[in-house]
Write an enzyme that holds these catalytic residues in place. Structure first.
Site, PDB file in Angstrom:
ATOM      1  N   ASN A 150     -36.760   5.076  -5.335  1.00  0.00           N
ATOM      2  CA  ASN A 150     -35.702   5.223  -5.968  1.00  0.00           C
ATOM      3  C   ASN A 150     -34.370   4.294  -5.531  1.00  0.00           C
ATOM      4  O   ASN A 150     -33.340   4.619  -5.783  1.00  0.00           O
ATOM      5  CB  ASN A 150     -35.322   6.491  -6.318  1.00  0.00           C
ATOM      6  CG  ASN A 150     -36.326   7.525  -7.047  1.00  0.00           C
ATOM      7  OD1 ASN A 150     -37.027   6.791  -7.855  1.00  0.00           O
ATOM      8  ND2 ASN A 150     -36.441   8.617  -6.721  1.00  0.00           N
ATOM      9  N   GLU A 198     -44.397  -3.247  -5.465  1.00  0.00           N
ATOM     10  CA  GLU A 198     -45.391  -2.270  -5.174  1.00  0.00           C
ATOM     11  C   GLU A 198     -46.321  -3.083  -4.050  1.00  0.00           C
ATOM     12  O   GLU A 198     -47.662  -2.861  -3.942  1.00  0.00           O
ATOM     13  CB  GLU A 198     -46.395  -1.628  -6.112  1.00  0.00           C
ATOM     14  CG  GLU A 198     -45.834  -0.812  -7.297  1.00  0.00           C
ATOM     15  CD  GLU A 198     -44.845   0.386  -6.918  1.00  0.00           C
ATOM     16  OE1 GLU A 198     -44.951   0.942  -5.699  1.00  0.00           O
ATOM     17  OE2 GLU A 198     -44.028   0.524  -7.708  1.00  0.00           O
TER      18      GLU A 198
END
Length: 186
Positions: free
Chosen positions: A12, A85
């Protein structure tokens, strides 16, 4: 000279948002970029890089056997490679990305987590920490207001989970970005 970049943070922190902005900046100037994300991450659908703020974009998938050097040979001229990622990369893939930057003069910018819910490095992150020419820590905050550096997995009752497989895909319902103190005290 191109470089291999690693931009890491706790969950986040805006990693995907930053990646999408970099892609936009290149393309606005007429440059072609290639975007990749991990096949294992299906939170928003496979092959999607999605910001929690809303922007979303299709991306090519990588998995443990993806050969980035072969993809580069067949993909045409590209100004930059962007990887979301990146913690899910394999060691040999990070070496291939390093080669693309240094021998083929293509900047490679990787965004990902540094550590898992137990404070252990992901394989891809460990390799990026070893090989990246430049590293940037993106910042986010813990509920207590301190800088969040850890990813804490939680159960359905919001209690800290300390055991389990390293990879368990999930968003805010499964993970919290926390500071080291809150990670230890939970």
């Amino acid at each position: 000279m191109a470089k291999l970049f690693f931009r890491y943070a706790a969950m986040n922190a805006g990693k995907s948002t930053a990646l999408l902005q970099v892609a936009y900046n290149y393309e606005e100037r007429g440059h072609r970029v290639r975007l990749f994300t991990a096949q294992v991450d299906d939170r928003y659908g496979r092959g999607q890089i999605t910001s929690r703020l809303g922007p979303q974009r299709e991306a090519e998938l990588f998995q443990p056997d993806t050969d980035f050097l072969a993809l580069f040979q067949t993909g045409g001229k590209v100004a930059c490679i962007l990887i979301d990622e990146a913690q899910f990369l394999q060691k040999n893939q990070v070496w291939a990305l390093h080669e693309l930057a240094h021998l083929h003069n293509v900047p490679v910018i990787c965004y990902g987590l540094r550590t898992d819910f137990q404070g252990e490095l992901f394989s891809g992150s460990a390799s990026l920490l070893a090989l990246a020419d430049e590293m940037d820590e993106m910042k986010t905050i813990c509920d207590c207001g301190r800088k969040a550096t850890m990813n804490m997995r939680v159960d359905a009752n919001n209690r800290k989970v300390t055991e389990g497989q390293q990879v368990e895909i999930g968003g805010n319902a499964r993970y919290r970005s926390v500071c080291g103190r809150c990670f230890r005290q939970s």
